[in-house]
Design a protein around this motif. Structure first.
Motif, short mmCIF file in Angstrom:
data_model
loop_
_atom_site.label_atom_id
_atom_site.label_comp_id
_atom_site.label_asym_id
_atom_site.label_seq_id
_atom_site.Cartn_x
_atom_site.Cartn_y
_atom_site.Cartn_z
N TYR A 85 37.66 36.89 28.46
CA TYR A 85 37.55 35.89 29.53
C TYR A 85 36.93 36.45 30.81
O TYR A 85 36.46 35.69 31.65
CB TYR A 85 38.91 35.27 29.82
N VAL A 86 36.96 37.77 30.96
CA VAL A 86 36.24 38.36 32.09
C VAL A 86 34.74 38.14 31.94
O VAL A 86 34.03 37.87 32.92
CB VAL A 86 36.56 39.87 32.20
N TYR A 87 34.25 38.22 30.70
CA TYR A 87 32.81 38.10 30.45
C TYR A 87 32.36 36.65 30.28
O TYR A 87 31.24 36.30 30.67
CB TYR A 87 32.44 38.92 29.21
N PHE A 88 33.19 35.82 29.70
CA PHE A 88 32.82 34.43 29.42
C PHE A 88 34.01 33.53 29.73
O PHE A 88 35.10 33.73 29.20
CB PHE A 88 32.39 34.27 27.96
N GLU A 89 33.77 32.52 30.55
CA GLU A 89 34.88 31.69 31.02
C GLU A 89 35.45 30.79 29.95
O GLU A 89 36.61 30.38 30.03
CB GLU A 89 34.44 30.85 32.22
#
Length: 233
Positions: free
Chosen positions: A62-66
């Motif tokens: 989730y840090v890379y893709f919401e």
């Protein structure tokens, strides 16, 4: 740094790290997402599945893709970029528009009829009504980008006196649609389950180029694309 600790970060001017921009970790996530989406489809895939396949924590994911939608679009973009370079090279490898368009058209048709590309189109069409932003982003970064690239090429050919086109954006869209005639739509609906052969691609694109040049070529440069007899489809 452990997967379950604070989000990964990149180095800025003062060597501090900013979350979510390690290219190797991003590639790792996209590789895992590719496995999951191609095996299960968009709706059945979960972020948990993708995290497991990518060997990262859900927190890192989730840090890379919401969300799953943005991850899917990023995956499509990666696959497109790998093909776009070849399409651009094909468009510029011959000075005559008919042959250049033939090269580009064949590259395009092969690309959009690959298994992942067909699956991506089906998935986006299936979710576009409830996720219009995803559909818009897919269109703008794919078909519209391709049309804009062709339109710029056509502008250049008009400037060199090789083509006579008033609306290059419309002409670009026409050419893209002609190249896909009888090939792409049956694939999208799974009426044909395998990519077209090289012979089929060559024949359809040759016909598209012939029609396009008959409408837009200046008389001195109306050179038809190379053609050979092929089986009907």
């Amino acid at each position: 740094m452990a997967e379950n600790s604070k989000p990964e970060v990149k180095v800025d001017r003062r060597n501090r790290r900013v979350a979510g921009t390690d290219p190797e970790k991003r590639r790792q996530i996209l590789d895992g997402a590719y496995q999951v989406f191609t095996a299960r489809g968009f709706d059945a895939a979960s972020m948990s599945d993708i995290a497991i396949a990518a060997n990262v924590s859900k927190g890192t994911l989730y840090v890379y893709f919401e969300d799953k939608e943005h991850l899917f679009v990023a995956l499509i973009e990666r696959e497109r970029e790998a093909q776009k370079r070849g399409a651009i090279a094909a468009l510029n490898e011959d000075p005559e528009p008919a042959r250049a368009l033939q090269n580009f058209g064949q590259c395009l048709v092969r690309m959009i009829n690959q298994e992942f590309a067909v699956s991506a189109h089906r998935i986006v069409i299936g979710v576009a009504e409830r996720m219009p932003d995803l559909g818009r982003e897919f269109y703008e970064n794919g078909p519209l980008t391709g049309a804009n690239m062709i339109a710029r090429y056509l502008d250049r050919m008009v400037g060199e006196g090789k083509l006579d086109i008033e609306d290059t954006q419309l002409a670009a869209m026409q050419f893209l649609d002609l190249c896909q005639s009888t090939l792409t739509r049956p694939r999208l609906f799974n009426a044909i389950q395998t990519p077209p052969s090289d012979e089929e691609v060559h024949r359809i694109v040759s016909e598209a180029v012939t029609m396009f040049m008959a409408r837009y070529a200046r008389a001195a440069s109306a050179q038809p694309a190379a053609r050979r007899p092929l089986r009907s489809i």
